[in-house]
Scaffold this motif. Structure first.
Motif, PDB file in Angstrom:
ATOM      1  N   LEU A 126       0.818  -1.212   0.000  1.00 40.69           N
ATOM      2  CA  LEU A 126       0.000   0.000   0.000  1.00 40.69           C
ATOM      3  C   LEU A 126       0.849   1.257   0.000  1.00 40.69           C
ATOM      4  O   LEU A 126       1.877   1.327   0.677  1.00 40.69           O
ATOM      5  CB  LEU A 126      -0.900   0.002   1.237  1.00 40.69           C
ATOM      6  N   VAL A 127       0.412   2.265  -0.742  1.00 38.00           N
ATOM      7  CA  VAL A 127       1.011   3.595  -0.675  1.00 38.00           C
ATOM      8  C   VAL A 127      -0.114   4.626  -0.617  1.00 38.00           C
ATOM      9  O   VAL A 127      -1.138   4.477  -1.295  1.00 38.00           O
ATOM     10  CB  VAL A 127       1.954   3.864  -1.874  1.00 38.00           C
ATOM     11  N   VAL A 128       0.054   5.622   0.238  1.00 36.63           N
ATOM     12  CA  VAL A 128      -0.930   6.687   0.393  1.00 36.63           C
ATOM     13  C   VAL A 128      -0.385   7.933  -0.290  1.00 36.63           C
ATOM     14  O   VAL A 128       0.740   8.356  -0.022  1.00 36.63           O
ATOM     15  CB  VAL A 128      -1.207   6.983   1.877  1.00 36.63           C
ATOM     16  N   ILE A 129      -1.191   8.528  -1.168  1.00 34.95           N
ATOM     17  CA  ILE A 129      -0.720   9.661  -1.968  1.00 34.95           C
ATOM     18  C   ILE A 129      -1.711  10.810  -1.901  1.00 34.95           C
ATOM     19  O   ILE A 129      -2.924  10.610  -2.017  1.00 34.95           O
ATOM     20  CB  ILE A 129      -0.497   9.233  -3.440  1.00 34.95           C
ATOM     21  N   GLY A 130      -1.187  12.006  -1.708  1.00 32.60           N
ATOM     22  CA  GLY A 130      -1.996  13.204  -1.814  1.00 32.60           C
ATOM     23  C   GLY A 130      -2.042  13.646  -3.266  1.00 32.60           C
ATOM     24  O   GLY A 130      -1.018  13.604  -3.961  1.00 32.60           O
ATOM     25  N   PRO A 131      -3.200  14.081  -3.776  1.00 32.41           N
ATOM     26  CA  PRO A 131      -3.300  14.455  -5.192  1.00 32.41           C
ATOM     27  C   PRO A 131      -2.543  15.733  -5.543  1.00 32.41           C
ATOM     28  O   PRO A 131      -2.342  16.022  -6.714  1.00 32.41           O
ATOM     29  CB  PRO A 131      -4.802  14.625  -5.413  1.00 32.41           C
ATOM     30  N   ASP A 132      -2.133  16.500  -4.525  1.00 37.69           N
ATOM     31  CA  ASP A 132      -1.317  17.690  -4.770  1.00 37.69           C
ATOM     32  C   ASP A 132      -0.519  17.985  -3.497  1.00 37.69           C
ATOM     33  O   ASP A 132      -0.680  17.302  -2.471  1.00 37.69           O
ATOM     34  CB  ASP A 132      -2.177  18.901  -5.173  1.00 37.69           C
ATOM     35  N   GLU A 133       0.327  18.991  -3.560  1.00 35.62           N
ATOM     36  CA  GLU A 133       1.181  19.284  -2.414  1.00 35.62           C
ATOM     37  C   GLU A 133       0.373  19.681  -1.184  1.00 35.62           C
ATOM     38  O   GLU A 133       0.770  19.408  -0.041  1.00 35.62           O
ATOM     39  CB  GLU A 133       2.174  20.385  -2.768  1.00 35.62           C
ATOM     40  N   GLU A 162       4.121   3.811   3.207  1.00 34.66           N
ATOM     41  CA  GLU A 162       4.771   4.963   2.587  1.00 34.66           C
ATOM     42  C   GLU A 162       3.733   5.973   2.095  1.00 34.66           C
ATOM     43  O   GLU A 162       2.575   5.626   1.858  1.00 34.66           O
ATOM     44  CB  GLU A 162       5.640   4.503   1.407  1.00 34.66           C
ATOM     45  N   TYR A 163       4.196   7.204   1.900  1.00 31.87           N
ATOM     46  CA  TYR A 163       3.313   8.242   1.401  1.00 31.87           C
ATOM     47  C   TYR A 163       4.087   9.127   0.426  1.00 31.87           C
ATOM     48  O   TYR A 163       5.325   9.154   0.404  1.00 31.87           O
ATOM     49  CB  TYR A 163       2.748   9.097   2.535  1.00 31.87           C
ATOM     50  N   ASP A 164       3.338   9.861  -0.373  1.00 29.34           N
ATOM     51  CA  ASP A 164       3.928  10.780  -1.343  1.00 29.34           C
ATOM     52  C   ASP A 164       2.833  11.753  -1.759  1.00 29.34           C
ATOM     53  O   ASP A 164       1.692  11.661  -1.290  1.00 29.34           O
ATOM     54  CB  ASP A 164       4.457  10.002  -2.556  1.00 29.34           C
ATOM     55  N   HIS A 165       3.162  12.670  -2.639  1.00 29.73           N
ATOM     56  CA  HIS A 165       2.141  13.519  -3.242  1.00 29.73           C
ATOM     57  C   HIS A 165       2.469  13.682  -4.723  1.00 29.73           C
ATOM     58  O   HIS A 165       3.619  13.478  -5.142  1.00 29.73           O
ATOM     59  CB  HIS A 165       2.047  14.880  -2.550  1.00 29.73           C
ATOM     60  N   LEU A 166       1.462  14.026  -5.488  1.00 24.70           N
ATOM     61  CA  LEU A 166       1.649  14.200  -6.922  1.00 24.70           C
ATOM     62  C   LEU A 166       2.101  15.629  -7.204  1.00 24.70           C
ATOM     63  O   LEU A 166       1.694  16.570  -6.539  1.00 24.70           O
ATOM     64  CB  LEU A 166       0.348  13.926  -7.671  1.00 24.70           C
ATOM     65  N   GLU A 167       2.940  15.763  -8.191  1.00 21.44           N
ATOM     66  CA  GLU A 167       3.338  17.088  -8.635  1.00 21.44           C
ATOM     67  C   GLU A 167       3.263  17.147 -10.154  1.00 21.44           C
ATOM     68  O   GLU A 167       3.394  16.134 -10.841  1.00 21.44           O
ATOM     69  CB  GLU A 167       4.740  17.449  -8.140  1.00 21.44           C
TER      70      GLU A 167
END
Length: 291
Positions: free
Chosen positions: A159-166, A182-187
């Motif tokens: 699984l990864v959790v991602i924000g659609p923007d900063e 883990e987590y990240d965001h899209l840019e």
């Protein structure tokens, strides 16, 4: 302590009453022939009364309902009125965008403050705008409850959790820390005058279960755009998660058609995708603010 819940807050109200070991009393609602709203609460209240009501669409109508319900609680004997408004209308109109415009959220905050001793909301669009309230106000996060749900539902998955923007990065971080992933965001990276590439800033999503998380999903446009980009990068199963599921303009249909397997939302707004309750953090806030 009594929990008064309107039709827009009755599910959360029931769970909140259980958390607080309090009595739940539904607000009676009716209309005059011309459409004006009527609310009725028990005529002999005392002690602390918690009014649970969400200002979900139609926002103007639900703003009025909030004000008159809070007033009714006060006028019928409540010694302390705590407003639980998990979704606050006009929270995105928190500054003046054009000359001559009001700061609409400040006006809403003042109206609520005039009829309550304290306020609790959830994942406010800009937490700093709590200063607009003239009474003690607390903004609680749905991150922990969302994280617990994801940890149980996707146990054993990559699984990864991602924000659609900063702007959603912090929420993604908080949710990921609870479900220990883990987590990240899209840019966005502009490749040319009319070509933009969207990708996670740091992580590879190929073959992974991806949960896109944001504070609210309104029309769903940002989520749909993100889903397209993540599919192009080989993401496995996609899920959309949010605190406030506004889901206007057929957003749910668009999201599911774009490749999301499911939508995961909380009970701040009545919606068919509600899987997580914010009652635990709201109950803690009520206990903190109650005199």
């Amino acid at each position: 302590m009594i929990v008064l819940a309107t039709s827009e807050g009755v599910k959360l109200g029931r769970r909140l009453a259980e958390e607080l070991d309090a009595e739940l009393v539904p607000v009676e609602e009716d209309r005059f022939p011309d459409g004006e709203q009527i609310v009725r609460v028990p005529p002999e209240l005392d002690g602390t009364v918690v009014v649970v009501h969400s200002m979900s669409p139609p926002q103007d109508e639900n703003l009025v309902k909030a004000i008159i319900t809070l007033d009714a609680a006060r006028e019928n004997g409540a010694e302390e009125v705590i407003a639980v408004v998990p979704y606050m209308a006009y929270s995105r109109q928190d500054r003046r965008f054009e000359p001559g415009e009001p700061v609409s959220f400040r006006a809403v905050a003042r109206a609520v403050s005039a009829n309550a001793d304290a306020l609790i909301t959830v994942d406010l669009h800009e937490p700093d705008t709590l200063e607009y309230f003239d009474v003690p106000a607390e903004n609680v996060s749905a991150a922990e409850e969302l994280g617990k749900y994801l940890a149980e539902r996707f146990e054993g998955e990559d699984l990864v959790v991602i924000g659609p923007d900063e702007g959603a990065r912090e929420l993604a971080r908080e949710v990921a820390s609870i479900c220990k992933t883990e987590y990240d965001h899209l840019e966005k990276k502009r490749l040319s005058g009319d070509e933009v590439e969207i990708h996670p800033k740091e992580l590879d999503v190929e073959g992974r279960t991806v949960v896109l998380v944001d504070d609210m999903i309104d029309t769903g446009g940002t989520m749909v755009e993100a889903a397209r980009a993540l599919r192009d990068q080989g993401a496995g199963t996609l899920y959309a998660a949010c605190t406030h599921a506004l889901l206007t303009r057929n957003a749910a249909t668009r999201l599911l058609a774009s490749g999301f397997e499911d939508i995961i939302a909380t009970d701040t707004i009545p919606n068919p995708f509600e899987k997580v309750s914010v009652a635990p953090p709201v109950a803690e806030a009520v206990e903190n603010l109650s005199g």
